[in-house]
Scaffold this active site. Structure first.
Site, PDB file in Angstrom:
ATOM      1  N   LYS A  38       1.479   5.573  14.941  1.00 17.42           N
ATOM      2  CA  LYS A  38       2.167   6.425  13.957  1.00 17.42           C
ATOM      3  C   LYS A  38       2.155   5.728  12.591  1.00 17.42           C
ATOM      4  O   LYS A  38       1.819   4.540  12.505  1.00 17.42           O
ATOM      5  CB  LYS A  38       3.601   6.679  14.423  1.00 17.42           C
ATOM      6  CG  LYS A  38       4.482   5.455  14.372  1.00 17.42           C
ATOM      7  CD  LYS A  38       5.829   5.710  15.034  1.00 17.42           C
ATOM      8  CE  LYS A  38       6.694   4.474  14.925  1.00 17.42           C
ATOM      9  NZ  LYS A  38       7.699   4.399  15.981  1.00 17.42           N
ATOM     10  N   TYR A 267       9.552  -9.360 -17.346  1.00 18.19           N
ATOM     11  CA  TYR A 267      10.702  -8.540 -17.753  1.00 18.19           C
ATOM     12  C   TYR A 267      12.014  -9.269 -17.497  1.00 18.19           C
ATOM     13  O   TYR A 267      12.202  -9.825 -16.416  1.00 18.19           O
ATOM     14  CB  TYR A 267      10.709  -7.227 -16.983  1.00 18.19           C
ATOM     15  CG  TYR A 267       9.555  -6.319 -17.321  1.00 18.19           C
ATOM     16  CD1 TYR A 267       9.421  -5.779 -18.596  1.00 18.19           C
ATOM     17  CD2 TYR A 267       8.595  -6.008 -16.365  1.00 18.19           C
ATOM     18  CE1 TYR A 267       8.355  -4.946 -18.905  1.00 18.19           C
ATOM     19  CE2 TYR A 267       7.535  -5.180 -16.659  1.00 18.19           C
ATOM     20  CZ  TYR A 267       7.418  -4.638 -17.936  1.00 18.19           C
ATOM     21  OH  TYR A 267       6.365  -3.828 -18.235  1.00 18.19           O
TER      22      TYR A 267
HETATM   23  C1  LIG Z   1       7.470   3.376  17.030  1.00 20.03           C
HETATM   24  C2  LIG Z   1       7.749   3.604  18.456  1.00 20.03           C
HETATM   25  C3  LIG Z   1       7.373   2.658  19.421  1.00 20.03           C
HETATM   26  C4  LIG Z   1       6.760   1.310  19.075  1.00 20.03           C
HETATM   27  O1  LIG Z   1       7.758   0.401  18.641  1.00 20.03           O
HETATM   28  P1  LIG Z   1       7.408  -1.120  18.313  1.00 20.03           P
HETATM   29  O2  LIG Z   1       8.726  -1.758  18.078  1.00 20.03           O
HETATM   30  O3  LIG Z   1       6.554  -1.107  17.098  1.00 20.03           O
HETATM   31  O4  LIG Z   1       6.679  -1.664  19.487  1.00 20.03           O
HETATM   32  C5  LIG Z   1       7.596   2.974  20.748  1.00 20.03           C
HETATM   33  N1  LIG Z   1       8.155   4.155  21.098  1.00 20.03           N
HETATM   34  C6  LIG Z   1       8.537   5.075  20.202  1.00 20.03           C
HETATM   35  C7  LIG Z   1       9.148   6.338  20.654  1.00 20.03           C
HETATM   36  C8  LIG Z   1       8.354   4.827  18.846  1.00 20.03           C
HETATM   37  O5  LIG Z   1       8.742   5.733  17.953  1.00 20.03           O
END
Ligand SMILES: *Cc1c(COP(=O)(O)O)cnc(C)c1O
Length: 384
Positions: A38, A267
């Protein structure tokens, strides 16, 4: 994007491949892996990262939306694709068309998904999510049976999995609570009648739970951050496995200048030179994903050495103190994230300067820069 001509995010596809194999080596035979890709694969590039994981043997991918799932299908990814953010009724046709298996956390959209599946003579697989304490996506334990019944009754739907998410898997003292949450999911799932096409799989473990809680692996684990080379856990809690960070941010020195003592820098002139000072002006700033909030704490790598940044980080620029490095000239490589010679600056370290987590640093730096892909296992490729 960003100051593209000077800066590159370099993604080591071999590291992604190796991290996937490393994760697999920690699992009992038969436990599957959902490669979580994702948020543009945590900034590493959706299609490219998924491709590397697929070559390493991944046959299940966790994406954000149905649109991301469609992108993976267009890139030739086969296997299961699970939109972790579920789907809206308007996405139902696309979900069926691309054989995606979305997460479901309420009955909205199920009737439409059923209609679209039946119309095409297909079966749409879904993963039903239980909220065991995250307070985010997920069906409350009391409502679980109701949503199950909806899935059962609608034609063209198949319950492929039941799942939940650990809110506390990376917290020091919470193993007891995590066990209770795992038991809650297991007990709800145990009541399910096996359907004609098999028992739904059970999955709950993110990277932290995967590394810490072998009892929570279930049928499938869902690592994200570990695949990108970082442990979500403090080193004390779990000695880091052989994960290799895949992302680096590289740039070049644009100008070298000598300032006298008492000269302000950037800045607000929050830094004033304590004596004669050599500065390297660098074309990286917050518009390139490098957080302004690390001003005053950050270091970068030049000539194989760590040097401090001085003054406030600008939109597309910052200044490094190279008083001790007289040989540095414009055009020399600068590493903001990653390795140079013996030195390494990780996303964990930048995150600590900024009061955040490695995930956020990877997402912002990865998506705000031109990316270059490196692989010795396959040929080099490039994408904007
Ligand atoms: C993002 C996500 C993961 C992965 O989590 P990590 O901490 O990056 O391993 C697993 N399950 C779900 C539902 C997620 O949204």
């Amino acid at each position: 994007m960003g100051t593209a001509s000077y800066n590159s995010v370099v993604v080591d596809l071999d590291a992604l491949y190796d991290n996937f194999r490393t994760v697999c080596s920690r699992l009992e035979p038969g436990v599957k892996v959902m490669a979580v890709v994702k948020a543009d694969a945590y900034g590493h590039g959706l299609e490219e990262a998924a491709g590397a994981f697929a070559r390493a043997g991944a046959c299940c991918f966790g994406v954000g939306t149905a649109e991301d799932g469609a992108r993976l299908r267009r890139a030739g990814i086969t296997g299961d694709i699970v939109p972790l953010l579920g789907f809206e009724p308007g996405d139902a046709a696309e979900v069926v068309e691309h054989a995606l298996s979305p997460v479901v956390f309420d009955p909205t959209g199920l009737a439409e998904l059923s209609r679209q599946a039946v119309r095409r003579g297909r079966v749409a697989a879904v993963h039903l999510k239980l909220d065991v304490g995250m307070g985010r996506f997920g069906v409350a334990p009391e409502a679980f049976a109701h949503v199950l019944a909806v899935i059962d009754e609608l034609p063209g739907l198949h319950l492929a999995g039941t799942m939940a998410h650990f809110p506390l898997a990376d917290m020091d003292d919470e193993e007891g609570v995590c066990r209770q949450q795992w038991r809650l999911l297991s007990s709800v799932a145990a009541k399910l009648q096996p359907a004609a096409n098999g028992r739904p799989i059970l999955h709950m473990a993110n990277s932290a739970a995967l590394l810490r809680f072998p009892w929570a692996h279930g049928d499938l684990v869902r690592p994200g951050i570990a695949l990108y080379g970082y442990s979500p856990l403090p080193a004390l809690l779990c000695p880091s496995p052989e994960l290799r960070p895949a992302m680096s941010l590289r740039s070049r020195v644009l100008q070298v200048k000598e300032l006298p003592a008492g000269h302000g820098v950037s800045y607000g002139q929050r830094f004033v030179t304590p004596g004669p000072t050599r500065l390297a002006v660098l074309p990286v700033g917050y518009a390139d994903g490098y957080p302004r909030g690390v001003s005053g704490r950050a270091e970068v790598l030049i000539g194989g050495r760590r040097v401090p940044l001085r003054g406030t980080i600008c939109m597309n620029a910052c200044m490094a103190d190279i008083t001790d490095l007289p040989a540095v000239t414009p055009g020399d490589e600068v590493v903001f994230l990653g390795r140079q010679g013996e030195q390494f600056i990780g996303a964990d370290e930048i995150a600590a300067w900024h009061g955040t987590i490695s995930y956020e640093i990877l997402c912002r730096i990865g998506t705000m820069n031109h990316r270059i892909y490196r692989s010795h296992y396959t040929k080099e490729s490039e994408q904007k």
